[in-house]
Design a protein around this motif. Structure first.
Motif, PDB file in Angstrom:
ATOM      1  N   ALA A   1       0.866  -1.180   0.000  1.00  0.00           N
ATOM      2  CA  ALA A   1       0.000   0.000   0.000  1.00  0.00           C
ATOM      3  C   ALA A   1       0.905   1.233   0.000  1.00  0.00           C
ATOM      4  O   ALA A   1       2.038   1.181   0.474  1.00  0.00           O
ATOM      5  CB  ALA A   1      -0.880  -0.010   1.246  1.00  0.00           C
ATOM      6  N   THR A   2       0.410   2.316  -0.543  1.00  0.00           N
ATOM      7  CA  THR A   2       1.226   3.529  -0.585  1.00  0.00           C
ATOM      8  C   THR A   2       0.990   4.333   0.696  1.00  0.00           C
ATOM      9  O   THR A   2      -0.003   4.142   1.388  1.00  0.00           O
ATOM     10  CB  THR A   2       0.844   4.393  -1.793  1.00  0.00           C
ATOM     11  N   TYR A   3       1.903   5.252   0.961  1.00  0.00           N
ATOM     12  CA  TYR A   3       1.772   6.073   2.166  1.00  0.00           C
ATOM     13  C   TYR A   3       0.463   6.851   2.108  1.00  0.00           C
ATOM     14  O   TYR A   3      -0.233   6.997   3.112  1.00  0.00           O
ATOM     15  CB  TYR A   3       2.959   7.029   2.265  1.00  0.00           C
ATOM     16  N   GLY A   4       0.154   7.334   0.956  1.00  0.00           N
ATOM     17  CA  GLY A   4      -1.072   8.108   0.800  1.00  0.00           C
ATOM     18  C   GLY A   4      -2.301   7.275   1.104  1.00  0.00           C
ATOM     19  O   GLY A   4      -3.230   7.740   1.751  1.00  0.00           O
ATOM     20  N   ASP A   5      -2.304   6.029   0.648  1.00  0.00           N
ATOM     21  CA  ASP A   5      -3.445   5.149   0.899  1.00  0.00           C
ATOM     22  C   ASP A   5      -3.575   4.852   2.384  1.00  0.00           C
ATOM     23  O   ASP A   5      -4.670   4.874   2.939  1.00  0.00           O
ATOM     24  CB  ASP A   5      -3.273   3.838   0.129  1.00  0.00           C
ATOM     25  N   VAL A   6      -2.450   4.570   3.017  1.00  0.00           N
ATOM     26  CA  VAL A   6      -2.479   4.273   4.453  1.00  0.00           C
ATOM     27  C   VAL A   6      -3.017   5.481   5.204  1.00  0.00           C
ATOM     28  O   VAL A   6      -3.865   5.360   6.079  1.00  0.00           O
ATOM     29  CB  VAL A   6      -1.065   3.935   4.964  1.00  0.00           C
ATOM     30  N   ALA A   7      -2.545   6.644   4.815  1.00  0.00           N
ATOM     31  CA  ALA A   7      -2.997   7.868   5.473  1.00  0.00           C
ATOM     32  C   ALA A   7      -4.511   8.013   5.284  1.00  0.00           C
ATOM     33  O   ALA A   7      -5.234   8.318   6.234  1.00  0.00           O
ATOM     34  CB  ALA A   7      -2.271   9.066   4.878  1.00  0.00           C
ATOM     35  N   ARG A   8      -4.964   7.769   4.083  1.00  0.00           N
ATOM     36  CA  ARG A   8      -6.386   7.911   3.803  1.00  0.00           C
ATOM     37  C   ARG A   8      -7.207   6.895   4.589  1.00  0.00           C
ATOM     38  O   ARG A   8      -8.247   7.198   5.141  1.00  0.00           O
ATOM     39  CB  ARG A   8      -6.636   7.717   2.305  1.00  0.00           C
ATOM     40  N   MET A   9      -6.703   5.673   4.658  1.00  0.00           N
ATOM     41  CA  MET A   9      -7.407   4.624   5.408  1.00  0.00           C
ATOM     42  C   MET A   9      -7.438   4.956   6.887  1.00  0.00           C
ATOM     43  O   MET A   9      -8.360   4.580   7.599  1.00  0.00           O
ATOM     44  CB  MET A   9      -6.684   3.289   5.223  1.00  0.00           C
ATOM     45  N   ALA A  10      -6.410   5.654   7.340  1.00  0.00           N
ATOM     46  CA  ALA A  10      -6.350   6.002   8.765  1.00  0.00           C
ATOM     47  C   ALA A  10      -7.199   7.228   9.066  1.00  0.00           C
ATOM     48  O   ALA A  10      -7.314   7.650  10.205  1.00  0.00           O
ATOM     49  CB  ALA A  10      -4.898   6.254   9.166  1.00  0.00           C
ATOM     50  N   GLY A  11      -7.761   7.795   8.024  1.00  0.00           N
ATOM     51  CA  GLY A  11      -8.624   8.954   8.234  1.00  0.00           C
ATOM     52  C   GLY A  11      -7.891  10.273   8.149  1.00  0.00           C
ATOM     53  O   GLY A  11      -8.325  11.270   8.694  1.00  0.00           O
ATOM     54  N   MET A  12      -6.726  10.261   7.462  1.00  0.00           N
ATOM     55  CA  MET A  12      -5.975  11.504   7.283  1.00  0.00           C
ATOM     56  C   MET A  12      -5.537  11.621   5.826  1.00  0.00           C
ATOM     57  O   MET A  12      -4.402  11.312   5.502  1.00  0.00           O
ATOM     58  CB  MET A  12      -4.729  11.517   8.137  1.00  0.00           C
ATOM     59  N   PRO A  13      -6.413  12.042   4.984  1.00  0.00           N
ATOM     60  CA  PRO A  13      -6.188  12.175   3.544  1.00  0.00           C
ATOM     61  C   PRO A  13      -4.916  12.912   3.152  1.00  0.00           C
ATOM     62  O   PRO A  13      -4.290  12.542   2.185  1.00  0.00           O
ATOM     63  CB  PRO A  13      -7.427  12.932   3.070  1.00  0.00           C
TER      64      PRO A  13
END
Length: 106
Positions: free
Chosen positions: A22-34
């Motif tokens: 997964a990309t950092y951006g995706d992880v951030a988005r999944m964690a609720g921080m787009p």
DNA sequence: GAATTGACGCGGC
DNA sequence: GGCCGCGCCAATT
């Protein structure tokens, strides 16, 4: 660990299945921080050794291992771990995101 | 409490 | 595909 911010990121990374990245951006988005892709990297940087977090399954949007810039040894280790899980790398050392990028299954 | 930092993303050229 | 620059925001100093 008083920072819930990091814990939330770790929780998401733990959900990445083997053989997938997964990309950092995706992880951030999944964690609720787009917009906090950078923070994901920060969280993993302070990640203590021996943690049950599959940090090696996190790569940047280009499908490359960013950690190699700070720690070449860790970069080689990350790639080895991914290849062991079946993730293929391109000639430039980049992961084939089109095939191995993991997204949360609705 | 203010300034600096950073395992990034993305639009432009 | 690649290089350039701006944006984002918590943790660290």
């Amino acid at each position: 660990m008083g920072s819930l911010t990091f814990q939330r990121i770790y929780d998401v990374v733990k959900q990445i299945p083997p053989g997938r990245v997964a990309t950092y951006g995706d992880v951030a988005r999944m964690a609720g921080m787009p917009r906090r892709a950078r923070f994901v990297g920060f969280a993993l940087r302070v990640l203590p050794e021996g943690t049950a977090v599959p940090w090696h399954r996190v790569v940047n949007a280009a499908g490359e291992i960013s950690v190699a810039r700070l720690d070449p040894a860790a970069g080689a280790e990350q790639r080895a771990l991914l290849e062991d899980e079946g993730v293929e790398f391109g000639p430039d050392g980049r992961v084939d995101l089109q095939r191995f990028r993991w997204t949360p299954e609705a």
